[in-house]
Design a protein around this motif. Sequence first.
Motif, PDB file in Angstrom:
ATOM      1  N   ALA A 149      16.040  -3.860  -0.229  1.00 18.72           N
ATOM      2  CA  ALA A 149      16.169  -5.296  -0.516  1.00 18.72           C
ATOM      3  C   ALA A 149      14.774  -5.842  -0.772  1.00 18.72           C
ATOM      4  N   GLY A 150      14.731  -7.006  -1.426  1.00 24.90           N
ATOM      5  CA  GLY A 150      13.460  -7.652  -1.679  1.00 24.90           C
ATOM      6  C   GLY A 150      12.851  -7.265  -3.016  1.00 24.90           C
ATOM      7  N   ALA A 151      11.690  -7.832  -3.306  1.00 27.49           N
ATOM      8  CA  ALA A 151      11.058  -7.609  -4.612  1.00 27.49           C
ATOM      9  C   ALA A 151       9.546  -7.615  -4.482  1.00 27.49           C
ATOM     10  N   VAL A 152       8.901  -6.903  -5.423  1.00 28.15           N
ATOM     11  CA  VAL A 152       7.449  -6.870  -5.542  1.00 28.15           C
ATOM     12  C   VAL A 152       7.071  -7.600  -6.820  1.00 28.15           C
ATOM     13  N   ALA A 153       6.181  -8.590  -6.719  1.00 26.68           N
ATOM     14  CA  ALA A 153       5.728  -9.340  -7.893  1.00 26.68           C
ATOM     15  C   ALA A 153       4.250  -9.065  -8.112  1.00 26.68           C
ATOM     16  N   LEU A 154       3.929  -8.471  -9.254  1.00 22.64           N
ATOM     17  CA  LEU A 154       2.543  -8.176  -9.603  1.00 22.64           C
ATOM     18  C   LEU A 154       1.996  -9.272 -10.511  1.00 22.64           C
ATOM     19  N   PRO A 155       0.677  -9.483 -10.490  1.00 22.44           N
ATOM     20  CA  PRO A 155       0.083 -10.408 -11.465  1.00 22.44           C
ATOM     21  C   PRO A 155       0.423  -9.947 -12.885  1.00 22.44           C
ATOM     22  N   ARG A 156       0.565 -10.874 -13.792  1.00 26.08           N
ATOM     23  CA  ARG A 156       0.970 -10.552 -15.160  1.00 26.08           C
ATOM     24  C   ARG A 156       0.002  -9.547 -15.795  1.00 26.08           C
ATOM     25  N   GLY A 157       0.555  -8.466 -16.296  1.00 34.32           N
ATOM     26  CA  GLY A 157      -0.233  -7.450 -16.980  1.00 34.32           C
ATOM     27  C   GLY A 157      -0.985  -6.508 -16.059  1.00 34.32           C
ATOM     28  N   ALA A 158      -0.821  -6.667 -14.735  1.00 27.48           N
ATOM     29  CA  ALA A 158      -1.571  -5.829 -13.793  1.00 27.48           C
ATOM     30  C   ALA A 158      -1.026  -4.416 -13.769  1.00 27.48           C
ATOM     31  N   THR A 159      -1.929  -3.450 -13.593  1.00 27.28           N
ATOM     32  CA  THR A 159      -1.535  -2.049 -13.452  1.00 27.28           C
ATOM     33  C   THR A 159      -1.863  -1.584 -12.037  1.00 27.28           C
ATOM     34  N   VAL A 160      -1.067  -0.634 -11.541  1.00 24.06           N
ATOM     35  CA  VAL A 160      -1.211  -0.139 -10.176  1.00 24.06           C
ATOM     36  C   VAL A 160      -1.540   1.345 -10.226  1.00 24.06           C
ATOM     37  N   GLY A 161      -2.547   1.770  -9.477  1.00 18.13           N
ATOM     38  CA  GLY A 161      -2.890   3.178  -9.338  1.00 18.13           C
ATOM     39  C   GLY A 161      -2.691   3.600  -7.907  1.00 18.13           C
ATOM     40  N   TYR A 162      -1.975   4.699  -7.689  1.00 18.78           N
ATOM     41  CA  TYR A 162      -1.638   5.141  -6.335  1.00 18.78           C
ATOM     42  C   TYR A 162      -2.145   6.560  -6.109  1.00 18.78           C
ATOM     43  N   LEU A 163      -2.981   6.747  -5.072  1.00 14.32           N
ATOM     44  CA  LEU A 163      -3.454   8.072  -4.681  1.00 14.32           C
ATOM     45  C   LEU A 163      -2.811   8.415  -3.349  1.00 14.32           C
ATOM     46  N   PRO A 164      -1.847   9.348  -3.330  1.00 19.82           N
ATOM     47  CA  PRO A 164      -1.175   9.694  -2.066  1.00 19.82           C
ATOM     48  C   PRO A 164      -2.081  10.504  -1.164  1.00 19.82           C
ATOM     49  N   GLN A 165      -1.590  10.761   0.056  1.00 15.13           N
ATOM     50  CA  GLN A 165      -2.395  11.460   1.052  1.00 15.13           C
ATOM     51  C   GLN A 165      -2.549  12.937   0.716  1.00 15.13           C
ATOM     52  N   HIS A 166      -1.536  13.503   0.074  1.00  9.54           N
ATOM     53  CA  HIS A 166      -1.575  14.929  -0.256  1.00  9.54           C
ATOM     54  C   HIS A 166      -1.317  15.102  -1.749  1.00  9.54           C
ATOM     55  N   VAL A 167      -2.130  15.916  -2.390  1.00  8.65           N
ATOM     56  CA  VAL A 167      -2.015  16.171  -3.823  1.00  8.65           C
ATOM     57  C   VAL A 167      -1.973  17.681  -4.042  1.00  8.65           C
ATOM     58  N   LEU A 168      -1.048  18.161  -4.856  1.00  8.11           N
ATOM     59  CA  LEU A 168      -0.984  19.580  -5.178  1.00  8.11           C
ATOM     60  C   LEU A 168      -0.757  19.719  -6.679  1.00  8.11           C
ATOM     61  N   VAL A 169      -1.751  20.251  -7.387  1.00  3.47           N
ATOM     62  CA  VAL A 169      -1.677  20.418  -8.835  1.00  3.47           C
ATOM     63  C   VAL A 169      -2.013  21.875  -9.165  1.00  3.47           C
ATOM     64  N   ARG A 170      -1.195  22.516  -9.982  1.00  2.48           N
ATOM     65  CA  ARG A 170      -1.449  23.889 -10.418  1.00  2.48           C
ATOM     66  C   ARG A 170      -1.126  24.021 -11.900  1.00  2.48           C
ATOM     67  N   GLY A 171      -1.724  25.036 -12.526  1.00  3.94           N
ATOM     68  CA  GLY A 171      -1.373  25.352 -13.900  1.00  3.94           C
ATOM     69  C   GLY A 171      -2.035  24.485 -14.951  1.00  3.94           C
ATOM     70  N   VAL A 172      -3.056  23.715 -14.559  1.00  3.24           N
ATOM     71  CA  VAL A 172      -3.777  22.873 -15.517  1.00  3.24           C
ATOM     72  C   VAL A 172      -5.242  22.837 -15.094  1.00  3.24           C
ATOM     73  N   THR A 173      -6.139  22.798 -16.063  1.00  3.80           N
ATOM     74  CA  THR A 173      -7.558  22.780 -15.720  1.00  3.80           C
ATOM     75  C   THR A 173      -7.961  21.417 -15.159  1.00  3.80           C
ATOM     76  N   VAL A 174      -9.091  21.420 -14.476  1.00  3.29           N
ATOM     77  CA  VAL A 174      -9.626  20.172 -13.913  1.00  3.29           C
ATOM     78  C   VAL A 174      -9.838  19.150 -15.025  1.00  3.29           C
ATOM     79  N   ARG A 175     -10.460  19.575 -16.132  1.00  4.91           N
ATOM     80  CA  ARG A 175     -10.737  18.656 -17.237  1.00  4.91           C
ATOM     81  C   ARG A 175      -9.445  18.086 -17.822  1.00  4.91           C
ATOM     82  N   ALA A 176      -8.454  18.978 -18.059  1.00  6.39           N
ATOM     83  CA  ALA A 176      -7.198  18.536 -18.683  1.00  6.39           C
ATOM     84  C   ALA A 176      -6.450  17.575 -17.765  1.00  6.39           C
ATOM     85  N   HIS A 177      -6.475  17.856 -16.467  1.00  8.40           N
ATOM     86  CA  HIS A 177      -5.760  16.977 -15.531  1.00  8.40           C
ATOM     87  C   HIS A 177      -6.404  15.593 -15.508  1.00  8.40           C
TER      88      HIS A 177
END
Length: 545
Positions: free
Chosen positions: A55-83
Amino acid sequence: MLNLSGIAKRYGGQVVLADVTWGVPDGARVGLTGPNGAGKSTLLRIIAGDLEPDAGAVALPRGATVGYLPQHVLVRGVTVRAHALSAFAELHALEARRAAVEEALATVDPASGEYARVMERYTAVCEEWDHHGRYDTESETEAVLRGLGLRAADLERDCGELSGGWQMRVALAQLLLRRPDILLLEARNWLEEFLAAYAGTIIMVAHDRYFLDVTVDHIAEVLHGRVTDYPMTYSRYLEERETRLELARQAYEGQKAEIERVEAFVHRFRYQASKAALVQSRVKQLEKIERLPPPDGHGRVLKIRLPEAPRSGRAVVELTGALKHYGDVRVYDGADVLIERGQRVALVGPNGAGKTTLLKLLAGVLPLDGGTRRLGHNVRLGYFAQDHAEMLDETHTVLEEVMGAATVEAAPHVRGLLGAFLFSGDAVDKRVGVLSGGERSRLALAKLLLEPANCLLLDEPTNHLDLTAKEVLLEALLGYAGTLVIVAHDRYLLDRLPTQVIEVGTGHAARYLGNYEDYLASKARPPINNIQPPAAKPTRTARAR
């Protein structure tokens, strides 16, 4: 301004968030705090759009973008540069749209009505490009990655080859390259310098008191499904919270005493006709009282005492002329290290300098390639490493695993210790085999602390602890009478716990007296007459003075 209104979320019968209404001003730096399981990560995921609230809603400022960095990240099969470059996926899509519209303009008759519609699309895509477009993304990507400590040779490596900490840096690079207006983080110490210069809004979860003090100016406490704002640093918040708790306790106890007094009057005179009117008045008084809830006790820190072990000799463990290499890389090249009884030593140095290696050499779990190791008289070592979590018996329950290590004296305190390390209620009956990696690590640490040892060697013991559990561990270690050698990145712990610091790197080890703050001050002290002060001069020897 970011606004949350009426946000609710439950998992099964457990209410995590209940009618949360909260506003975050543009440019604010907010630290989310609260015990594990209170809903901090859930709140971030809802703001990021990764999780739908019930229930409920999230209202962002107009045109705002959100970036989220979680606590744990697991990436495989792609180079550092490409990622990292994948941060520009939307930008590349915008380029493709602009190219497609430009091609359409070249083929449509300027006199036709279709041309006006295509021109309108072209104007819109150009305006969007003027707002979001960026050039030379390759060099920008490389600059951010190198600024985060990755070497040129790392950029073509598969992300899966990197440790968890370095994968987090690559994920952060991708996030920073996107330049979101609102940054949601489950943070680590090495983010500090980047956050200090970040221009957007930040909402983060971190379990490092010093880190929160230097990076945020607001604290939002998530507890019992609600969010309470404290516009202040984390240390000020702790003081304010304790004041509020004390006032709440006084009000609760005062009301409780008044209710008991009135109830005693009613009970005493309820059958006396001459007192009937007074009794009825007191009954109505009781009915009108709005009962205060019991004060929240989450701020109280449980204290634990580590079991005592026999006194060791003065020299606890010593490395002489220690050599250790991995292939062509010489991590230690003739280092001398002496740890003496009663010292509390922190090992510091950049990632990859050899802190964990030195701890393993001291513990005797890693063989020397040269030199000698000598264990002192009557020394009982207790060694905690991250992989110790894999040595637990998966068929045991949490309680059985810890009780097996407890002395007779410590057995009555096992449940309290497990509660301090975030195993309470039915959690103590979980099988070890179903625990997460973080839960196993906490359990291995709790088990170690119940085993009598007069020298503890601890490698990142606070990694999976929340702020309350960290405080429990810190107080226990401050009261520990034995010898301690620790590797940690928690600045608050490093400022309070060590009496000496050993800096590792360049194949050697150098000792500095005092805590981490003293060590930094010594490193920053300028040379006098071109002679470096002795305390700050790296040497091959790390021997007590």
